[in-house]
Design a protein around this motif. Structure first.
Motif, PDB file in Angstrom:
ATOM      1  N   LYS A   6       0.822  -1.189   0.000  1.00  0.00           N
ATOM      2  CA  LYS A   6       0.000   0.000   0.000  1.00  0.00           C
ATOM      3  C   LYS A   6       0.866   1.253   0.000  1.00  0.00           C
ATOM      4  O   LYS A   6       1.847   1.358   0.729  1.00  0.00           O
ATOM      5  CB  LYS A   6      -0.928   0.016   1.220  1.00  0.00           C
ATOM      6  CG  LYS A   6      -1.843  -1.209   1.295  1.00  0.00           C
ATOM      7  CD  LYS A   6      -2.731  -1.318   0.085  1.00  0.00           C
ATOM      8  CE  LYS A   6      -3.604  -2.555   0.151  1.00  0.00           C
ATOM      9  NZ  LYS A   6      -4.398  -2.758  -1.055  1.00  0.00           N
ATOM     10  N   LYS A   8       1.438   5.293   0.700  1.00  0.00           N
ATOM     11  CA  LYS A   8       0.996   6.198   1.745  1.00  0.00           C
ATOM     12  C   LYS A   8       0.638   7.545   1.120  1.00  0.00           C
ATOM     13  O   LYS A   8       1.495   8.239   0.569  1.00  0.00           O
ATOM     14  CB  LYS A   8       2.106   6.364   2.784  1.00  0.00           C
ATOM     15  CG  LYS A   8       2.430   5.054   3.513  1.00  0.00           C
ATOM     16  CD  LYS A   8       3.528   5.259   4.545  1.00  0.00           C
ATOM     17  CE  LYS A   8       3.831   3.944   5.269  1.00  0.00           C
ATOM     18  NZ  LYS A   8       4.902   4.114   6.280  1.00  0.00           N
ATOM     19  N   ASN A  11      -1.198  12.917   4.836  1.00  0.00           N
ATOM     20  CA  ASN A  11      -2.265  13.250   5.759  1.00  0.00           C
ATOM     21  C   ASN A  11      -3.267  14.239   5.195  1.00  0.00           C
ATOM     22  O   ASN A  11      -4.166  14.686   5.896  1.00  0.00           O
ATOM     23  CB  ASN A  11      -1.666  13.822   7.046  1.00  0.00           C
ATOM     24  CG  ASN A  11      -0.781  12.811   7.755  1.00  0.00           C
ATOM     25  OD1 ASN A  11      -1.102  11.639   7.789  1.00  0.00           O
ATOM     26  ND2 ASN A  11       0.340  13.290   8.308  1.00  0.00           N
ATOM     27  N   LEU A  16      -3.519  12.569  -1.053  1.00  0.00           N
ATOM     28  CA  LEU A  16      -4.290  11.480  -1.660  1.00  0.00           C
ATOM     29  C   LEU A  16      -4.472  11.721  -3.147  1.00  0.00           C
ATOM     30  O   LEU A  16      -4.316  10.809  -3.972  1.00  0.00           O
ATOM     31  CB  LEU A  16      -5.649  11.358  -0.967  1.00  0.00           C
ATOM     32  CG  LEU A  16      -6.631  10.336  -1.557  1.00  0.00           C
ATOM     33  CD1 LEU A  16      -6.049   8.931  -1.483  1.00  0.00           C
ATOM     34  CD2 LEU A  16      -7.968  10.396  -0.823  1.00  0.00           C
ATOM     35  N   LEU A 330      -7.781   3.410  -5.487  1.00  0.00           N
ATOM     36  CA  LEU A 330      -7.878   3.463  -4.027  1.00  0.00           C
ATOM     37  C   LEU A 330      -7.482   2.132  -3.397  1.00  0.00           C
ATOM     38  O   LEU A 330      -7.007   2.093  -2.257  1.00  0.00           O
ATOM     39  CB  LEU A 330      -9.290   3.852  -3.599  1.00  0.00           C
ATOM     40  CG  LEU A 330      -9.712   5.292  -3.933  1.00  0.00           C
ATOM     41  CD1 LEU A 330     -11.167   5.521  -3.542  1.00  0.00           C
ATOM     42  CD2 LEU A 330      -8.798   6.299  -3.240  1.00  0.00           C
ATOM     43  N   ILE A 333      -4.077   2.017  -2.156  1.00  0.00           N
ATOM     44  CA  ILE A 333      -3.785   2.882  -1.009  1.00  0.00           C
ATOM     45  C   ILE A 333      -4.424   2.342   0.265  1.00  0.00           C
ATOM     46  O   ILE A 333      -3.806   2.322   1.327  1.00  0.00           O
ATOM     47  CB  ILE A 333      -4.281   4.312  -1.298  1.00  0.00           C
ATOM     48  CG1 ILE A 333      -3.615   4.865  -2.559  1.00  0.00           C
ATOM     49  CG2 ILE A 333      -4.017   5.230  -0.105  1.00  0.00           C
ATOM     50  CD1 ILE A 333      -4.181   6.178  -3.047  1.00  0.00           C
ATOM     51  N   TYR A 334      -5.681   1.895   0.140  1.00  0.00           N
ATOM     52  CA  TYR A 334      -6.414   1.356   1.280  1.00  0.00           C
ATOM     53  C   TYR A 334      -6.644  -0.137   1.068  1.00  0.00           C
ATOM     54  O   TYR A 334      -6.522  -0.639  -0.059  1.00  0.00           O
ATOM     55  CB  TYR A 334      -7.754   2.078   1.429  1.00  0.00           C
ATOM     56  CG  TYR A 334      -7.613   3.579   1.556  1.00  0.00           C
ATOM     57  CD1 TYR A 334      -7.135   4.156   2.730  1.00  0.00           C
ATOM     58  CD2 TYR A 334      -7.934   4.422   0.494  1.00  0.00           C
ATOM     59  CE1 TYR A 334      -6.996   5.538   2.848  1.00  0.00           C
ATOM     60  CE2 TYR A 334      -7.793   5.804   0.596  1.00  0.00           C
ATOM     61  CZ  TYR A 334      -7.326   6.346   1.776  1.00  0.00           C
ATOM     62  OH  TYR A 334      -7.182   7.706   1.886  1.00  0.00           O
ATOM     63  N   PRO A 335      -6.975  -0.889   2.132  1.00  0.00           N
ATOM     64  CA  PRO A 335      -7.219  -2.327   1.963  1.00  0.00           C
ATOM     65  C   PRO A 335      -8.312  -2.588   0.927  1.00  0.00           C
ATOM     66  O   PRO A 335      -9.373  -1.947   0.954  1.00  0.00           O
ATOM     67  CB  PRO A 335      -7.662  -2.766   3.363  1.00  0.00           C
ATOM     68  CG  PRO A 335      -7.062  -1.765   4.298  1.00  0.00           C
ATOM     69  CD  PRO A 335      -7.079  -0.460   3.542  1.00  0.00           C
ATOM     70  N   SER A 336      -8.042  -3.509   0.012  1.00  0.00           N
ATOM     71  CA  SER A 336      -8.986  -3.754  -1.076  1.00  0.00           C
ATOM     72  C   SER A 336     -10.339  -4.256  -0.579  1.00  0.00           C
ATOM     73  O   SER A 336     -11.364  -4.038  -1.226  1.00  0.00           O
ATOM     74  CB  SER A 336      -8.394  -4.755  -2.068  1.00  0.00           C
ATOM     75  OG  SER A 336      -8.054  -5.959  -1.426  1.00  0.00           O
ATOM     76  N   THR A 338     -12.031  -3.060   1.823  1.00  0.00           N
ATOM     77  CA  THR A 338     -12.899  -1.921   2.125  1.00  0.00           C
ATOM     78  C   THR A 338     -13.576  -1.401   0.853  1.00  0.00           C
ATOM     79  O   THR A 338     -14.750  -1.017   0.877  1.00  0.00           O
ATOM     80  CB  THR A 338     -12.099  -0.791   2.789  1.00  0.00           C
ATOM     81  OG1 THR A 338     -11.064  -0.332   1.892  1.00  0.00           O
ATOM     82  CG2 THR A 338     -11.466  -1.257   4.088  1.00  0.00           C
ATOM     83  N   ILE A 339     -12.841  -1.384  -0.250  1.00  0.00           N
ATOM     84  CA  ILE A 339     -13.421  -0.948  -1.523  1.00  0.00           C
ATOM     85  C   ILE A 339     -14.499  -1.935  -1.957  1.00  0.00           C
ATOM     86  O   ILE A 339     -15.589  -1.543  -2.404  1.00  0.00           O
ATOM     87  CB  ILE A 339     -12.338  -0.828  -2.613  1.00  0.00           C
ATOM     88  CG1 ILE A 339     -11.121  -0.047  -2.086  1.00  0.00           C
ATOM     89  CG2 ILE A 339     -12.905  -0.204  -3.861  1.00  0.00           C
ATOM     90  CD1 ILE A 339     -11.427   1.361  -1.655  1.00  0.00           C
TER      91      ILE A 339
END
Length: 458
Positions: A6, A8, A11, A16, A330, A333-336, A338-339
């Motif tokens: 992932k 980063k 902030n 993003l 995304l 960047i974020y855990p798949s 969650t998507i």
């Protein structure tokens, strides 16, 4: 929960935003960024155009059906489903053989462009059919020629890219699915309005001609730029240093190059959990997603004009495009999971609306359009397969071919039972089909989460 490293985003929203559009990280050496750029110009551009015309053709038959084909051939039963059955029977039969051929370095560079030429010819031929039986035969041939395109492109992407760069490009490539469907609606609307009667042909026939005109230049481009896999004959725009760097990248990412194609491929694949879970996931995706592309049948039943029937569903495709690109990005960047969970929530909401059915028309439009969030599900799933099974090229090809084979084998007969065009349970009400579709979307989510847990345990 996946092997993808992932990134980063920082902030801030700006951090993003930068990460979403960061395709060539500054941490990469200049030579590697240049190689990625060359790969994007060759693989991604051809793959996107190839996928675009494939889905332009695949959507054409539905758009033609509601734009005069039904009336011209006096089709009053389940012929639209039968067109799809002919297509998917061939699609299923030639899926695994096509994928295994794609894994052969000497063939992979030329296979897709050659098939593109042949299905362009068949697409032209669909504009000249004189009866429904000729159309059945041509849909079979088109299905046969298009069989390796979808999974084959994922295989090629996974042979050159890895990690976040793979997810981003798979999502970008996948937007050509809804884009082709969207453009088909506008083209059919324009053909119906402006080309009806030109050359003595109905407007729906012109859509197939336009599709064929798009197809042949794409095939020519493929012969020039498509590189196949890293061990294929070197195209003119790659230097020896480029190929050496590409192979070093594969070694660094632990992506194994193609090996022998023998019975052991099947033995070791069947002995692992990968093929069982991923095939089950794709079966659920196919069944769950089948009715979501038939908003035009609902519009026709509601009495909308032919132009509206072809244009209003394009909003769903626009949302699909955004979801495909943004969701896969995304997921780097974020855990798949969650998507996947967010997209599945949207599908469940729309599914409930369709099951209840008697809701305000405005809410019904919202439900149809929310189905578009499913655009990220397929590219994330296939990129996960590329990531999880990167250590075995032949197993990866077999799994992707099997996903398409078994997924679309269900597409041959399930729609006839759950999603008939006519009858008391027919389109677009589908009293039985909508609850089943929603259930399979939930099962897809459960299967995907299971694959991540099993992979993390390994």
């Amino acid at each position: 929960m996946t092997e993808v490293k992932k990134q980063k985003p920082g902030n801030s929203v700006l951090g993003l935003f930068k990460e979403i559009f960061n395709w060539y990280p500054s941490s990469y050496p200049a030579a590697e960024r240049k190689l990625l750029f060359k790969l994007d110009l060759s693989i991604l551009i051809f793959a996107c155009l190839c996928f675009f015309v494939k889905f332009l053709d695949q959507t054409n038959i539905s758009n033609a059906y509601v734009s005069g084909l039904k009336e011209d051939f006096a089709l009053n039963g389940n012929e639209l489903n039968y067109f799809n059955v002919c297509y998917y029977v061939a699609y299923v039969i030639f899926q695994v053989p096509g994928m295994l051929l794609m894994s052969r370095p000497q063939l992979s560079r030329w296979l897709l462009p050659t098939l593109e030429v042949l299905w362009g010819i068949c697409t032209f031929a669909q504009s000249r059919v004189t009866n429904v039986h000729q159309l059945y035969a041509l849909r079979f041939l088109v299905g046969m020629l298009e069989a390796p395109v979808f999974a084959g492109t994922h295989f090629i992407l996974g042979s050159w890219y890895s990690g976040p760069e793979l997810f981003k490009r798979a999502g970008t490539w996948f937007i050509c699915n809804p884009l082709g469907s969207m453009i088909s609606g506008y083209l059919q609307s324009a053909a119906y309005t402006n080309l009806s009667g030109v050359g003595g042909m109905e407007g729906w026939r012109w859509l197939f001609i336009i599709d064929g005109i798009f197809t042949l230049p794409v095939a020519l481009l493929g012969f020039i730029v498509f590189p196949g896999v890293p061990d294929s004959p070197k195209p003119f725009y790659f230097t020896s240093d480029d190929i050496a760097l590409a192979r070093a990248r594969l070694a660094r990412a632990k992506i194994r190059k193609p090996g022998p194609l023998n019975l052991d491929v099947f033995k070791r694949s069947l002995a692992r959990w990968h093929i069982w879970i991923f095939v089950l996931c794709y079966i659920c995706m196919i069944i769950g997603g089948y009715p979501t592309s038939y908003m035009n049948l609902w519009l026709k039943a509601e009495g909308f004009s032919v132009v509206q029937i072809n244009q209003l569903p394009t909003v769903t495709y626009a949302i699909n495009i955004l979801a495909s690109w943004l969701g896969t990005t995304l997921a780097t960047i974020y855990p798949s999971w969650t998507i996947y969970t967010g997209a599945t929530g949207g599908m469940v909401f729309s599914g409930i609306c369709m099951i209840v059915w008697n809701i305000p028309k405005a809410l019904k439009f919202v439900a149809w359009y929310v189905f578009g969030v499913s655009g990220c599900l397929s590219p994330i799933l296939y990129s996960t397969v590329n990531t999880v099974v990167k250590g075995d090229s032949e197993e990866r090809a077999l799994i992707m071919g099997s996903m398409m084979t078994f997924g679309y084998s269900f597409n041959i007969w399930v729609p006839l039972l759950l999603f008939p065009t006519a009858g008391p349970n027919g389109a677009p009400r589908w009293r039985i089909g909508w609850p089943v579709a929603m259930t399979f979307h939930i099962l897809l989510w459960a299967g995907f989460i299971t694959s991540l847990l099993l992979h993390r345990r390994e």
